[in-house]
Design a protein around this motif. Structure first.
Motif, PDB file in Angstrom:
ATOM      1  N   GLY A  58     -46.236 -15.823  18.829  1.00 26.73           N
ATOM      2  CA  GLY A  58     -45.988 -17.129  18.247  1.00 26.73           C
ATOM      3  C   GLY A  58     -44.560 -17.589  18.464  1.00 26.73           C
ATOM      4  N   LEU A  59     -44.319 -18.851  18.195  1.00 28.23           N
ATOM      5  CA  LEU A  59     -43.003 -19.453  18.330  1.00 28.23           C
ATOM      6  C   LEU A  59     -42.095 -18.985  17.192  1.00 28.23           C
ATOM      7  CD1 LEU A  59     -41.165 -21.727  19.636  1.00 28.23           C
ATOM      8  CD2 LEU A  59     -42.143 -23.248  17.918  1.00 28.23           C
ATOM      9  N   ALA A  60     -40.868 -18.577  17.538  1.00 31.75           N
ATOM     10  CA  ALA A  60     -39.868 -18.180  16.547  1.00 31.75           C
ATOM     11  C   ALA A  60     -38.662 -19.103  16.684  1.00 31.75           C
ATOM     12  CB  ALA A  60     -39.455 -16.725  16.735  1.00 31.75           C
ATOM     13  N   THR A  61     -38.298 -19.777  15.602  1.00 27.90           N
ATOM     14  CA  THR A  61     -37.223 -20.768  15.634  1.00 27.90           C
ATOM     15  C   THR A  61     -36.008 -20.270  14.847  1.00 27.90           C
ATOM     16  OG1 THR A  61     -38.804 -22.590  15.780  1.00 27.90           O
ATOM     17  CG2 THR A  61     -36.579 -23.134  15.065  1.00 27.90           C
TER      18      THR A  61
ATOM     19  N   ILE B 203     -32.664 -23.090  18.289  1.00 32.13           N
ATOM     20  CA  ILE B 203     -33.067 -22.401  19.508  1.00 32.13           C
ATOM     21  C   ILE B 203     -34.413 -21.745  19.211  1.00 32.13           C
ATOM     22  CG2 ILE B 203     -32.550 -20.621  21.203  1.00 32.13           C
ATOM     23  CD1 ILE B 203     -29.620 -21.029  20.704  1.00 32.13           C
ATOM     24  N   ARG B 204     -35.383 -22.058  20.044  1.00 33.51           N
ATOM     25  CA  ARG B 204     -36.740 -21.544  19.835  1.00 33.51           C
ATOM     26  C   ARG B 204     -37.054 -20.500  20.896  1.00 33.51           C
ATOM     27  NH1 ARG B 204     -38.825 -27.738  19.915  1.00 33.51           N
ATOM     28  NH2 ARG B 204     -37.994 -28.410  17.899  1.00 33.51           N
ATOM     29  N   ILE B 205     -37.571 -19.368  20.473  1.00 31.01           N
ATOM     30  CA  ILE B 205     -38.063 -18.365  21.403  1.00 31.01           C
ATOM     31  C   ILE B 205     -39.538 -18.673  21.610  1.00 31.01           C
ATOM     32  CG2 ILE B 205     -38.310 -15.916  21.897  1.00 31.01           C
ATOM     33  CD1 ILE B 205     -35.409 -16.945  21.630  1.00 31.01           C
ATOM     34  N   LEU B 206     -39.850 -19.161  22.809  1.00 30.05           N
ATOM     35  CA  LEU B 206     -41.151 -19.752  23.079  1.00 30.05           C
ATOM     36  C   LEU B 206     -41.942 -18.931  24.096  1.00 30.05           C
ATOM     37  CD1 LEU B 206     -43.130 -22.220  22.977  1.00 30.05           C
ATOM     38  CD2 LEU B 206     -41.740 -23.227  24.807  1.00 30.05           C
ATOM     39  N   PRO B 207     -43.072 -18.309  23.693  1.00 28.47           N
ATOM     40  CA  PRO B 207     -43.936 -17.624  24.660  1.00 28.47           C
ATOM     41  C   PRO B 207     -44.846 -18.635  25.353  1.00 28.47           C
ATOM     42  CG  PRO B 207     -44.721 -17.247  22.406  1.00 28.47           C
ATOM     43  CD  PRO B 207     -43.521 -18.137  22.306  1.00 28.47           C
TER      44      PRO B 207
ATOM     45  N   TYR C  47     -39.311 -18.006  26.816  1.00 25.14           N
ATOM     46  CA  TYR C  47     -38.280 -18.994  27.100  1.00 25.14           C
ATOM     47  C   TYR C  47     -37.408 -19.218  25.870  1.00 25.14           C
ATOM     48  CZ  TYR C  47     -40.977 -20.120  31.267  1.00 25.14           C
ATOM     49  OH  TYR C  47     -41.639 -20.034  32.464  1.00 25.14           O
ATOM     50  N   ALA C  48     -36.155 -19.523  26.124  1.00 22.41           N
ATOM     51  CA  ALA C  48     -35.267 -19.988  25.060  1.00 22.41           C
ATOM     52  C   ALA C  48     -35.193 -21.504  25.182  1.00 22.41           C
ATOM     53  CB  ALA C  48     -33.876 -19.375  25.202  1.00 22.41           C
ATOM     54  N   GLU C  49     -35.668 -22.191  24.167  1.00 20.81           N
ATOM     55  CA  GLU C  49     -35.715 -23.647  24.171  1.00 20.81           C
ATOM     56  C   GLU C  49     -34.618 -24.166  23.244  1.00 20.81           C
ATOM     57  OE1 GLU C  49     -39.551 -26.285  24.371  1.00 20.81           O
ATOM     58  OE2 GLU C  49     -39.073 -25.942  22.263  1.00 20.81           O
ATOM     59  N   PHE C  50     -33.678 -24.887  23.807  1.00 18.79           N
ATOM     60  CA  PHE C  50     -32.517 -25.366  23.053  1.00 18.79           C
ATOM     61  C   PHE C  50     -32.742 -26.796  22.569  1.00 18.79           C
ATOM     62  CE2 PHE C  50     -29.218 -22.141  23.894  1.00 18.79           C
ATOM     63  CZ  PHE C  50     -29.902 -21.350  24.812  1.00 18.79           C
TER      64      PHE C  50
END
Length: 317
Positions: A104-107, A153-157, A163-166
């Motif tokens: 899951g997404l971790a923010t 910053i979201r750690i996105l699978p 991915y690191a989404e800024f």
């Protein structure tokens, strides 16, 4: 502990916590007809139940996950009210569980992250320190961003990659435009964007290249899946899908810049984009044309994504 292992664990815990929040929210809705607020979920899972998944995450990260769950249920109720008022035609589905064992997404909020020696420090929960002896992980700071402008910053699978989404703040530039000058945009296939103004200017953004990209993608996917079981997926399929999605996002950026530049040069202050209800999910132009039209993107998330280094090597076969 390797970065790959930490991030996989982080996203798996985020997935589990999301499911815990969905379970509580669904049970509350079934029994009372009400949905919990984000504060209710934080209190139930973080304080009262002392959920192990909640405690394995940094408090801000856990709260962001549960806030997302609460907002999804709030949106569901809002859509039901829209149906009652005749403003919504499609019946929504009650938010359901994420796939068990998935990621899951971790923010991480900006206030949670620290910068030291051009490395970003991401804190982890108290339980992780007890179980594994680590309290944080680190990622390099992008050279093209200002740390003070970062909000999340979201750690996105996605597609077997992480991915690191800024999400960051940008300054707005005020320009001199005339709101009475209007640019109308109609989107299609060969002519992706047909743009006409109310004072005589016009241009077309070509869609043939995007059609070619999607045709290559569809042929490649069909060839790899040929003879395979329903639902078959592989690293190769994930890599092809990610490549196609990146190309489409790039095309959207370029097209948007073409439109904006024209508006700035001509001092156009109003843009009208044609959008017909059901045009994507209810198109009736034949099987082939439907596929082509639906795959021509017209919007995308407005965030900056940066691939994390050396996490999931693509399968070469």
């Amino acid at each position: 502990m390797e970065l790959k292992g930490v991030l996989e664990y982080l996203c798996s815990i985020a997935n589990n916590l999301s499911n815990c929040g969905v379970y509580y929210s669904r049970q509350l809705y079934f029994k009372t007809g009400k949905t919990p607020s984000s504060a209710d979920l934080h209190k139930q899972l973080g304080t009262i139940q002392q959920n192990k998944h909640y405690q394995a995450l940094y408090s801000d990260t856990a709260q962001q996950i549960l806030t997302t769950v609460a907002e999804s249920f709030k949106s569901y109720v809002g859509l039901l009210k829209g149906i009652a008022k005749g403003k919504v035609s499609q019946k929504p589905k009650l938010p359901n569980y994420r796939q068990s064992g998935g990621l899951g997404l971790a923010t991480f909020t900006g206030r949670s992250i620290k910068l030291k020696d051009r490395m970003l420090r991401f804190p982890l929960g108290t339980k992780v320190k007890v179980w594994f002896g680590i309290d944080a992980f680190y990622l390099p700071m992008p050279s093209n961003l200002d740390f003070k402008a970062i909000r999340e910053i979201r750690i996105l699978p996605r597609n077997r990659q992480l991915y690191a989404e800024f999400v960051y703040e940008v300054s707005f530039v005020k320009v001199d435009v005339d709101k009475s000058k209007v640019l109308g945009i109609d989107h299609g296939l060969d002519n992706w964007l047909t743009c006409v103004s109310n004072f005589g200017t016009s241009f077309i953004v070509d869609g043939l290249h995007l059609k070619s990209i999607n045709q290559w993608y569809n042929r490649s996917i069909a060839k790899i899946k040929e003879g395979k079981a329903q639902g078959f997926w592989s690293n190769r399929l994930a890599a092809i899908t990610e490549k196609r999605n990146r190309q489409m996002r790039s095309a959207v950026n370029i097209a948007a810049r073409i439109v904006i530049n024209h508006c700035l040069d001509s001092k156009i202050g109003t843009v009208v984009f044609g959008w017909n209800e059901g045009q994507k999910d209810s198109a009736n132009m034949g099987k082939k044309n439907n596929q082509k039209f639906v795959q021509m993107e017209t919007q995308k998330p407005s965030s900056y994504s940066r691939k994390l280094p050396r996490l999931y090597p693509h399968e070469q076969s």
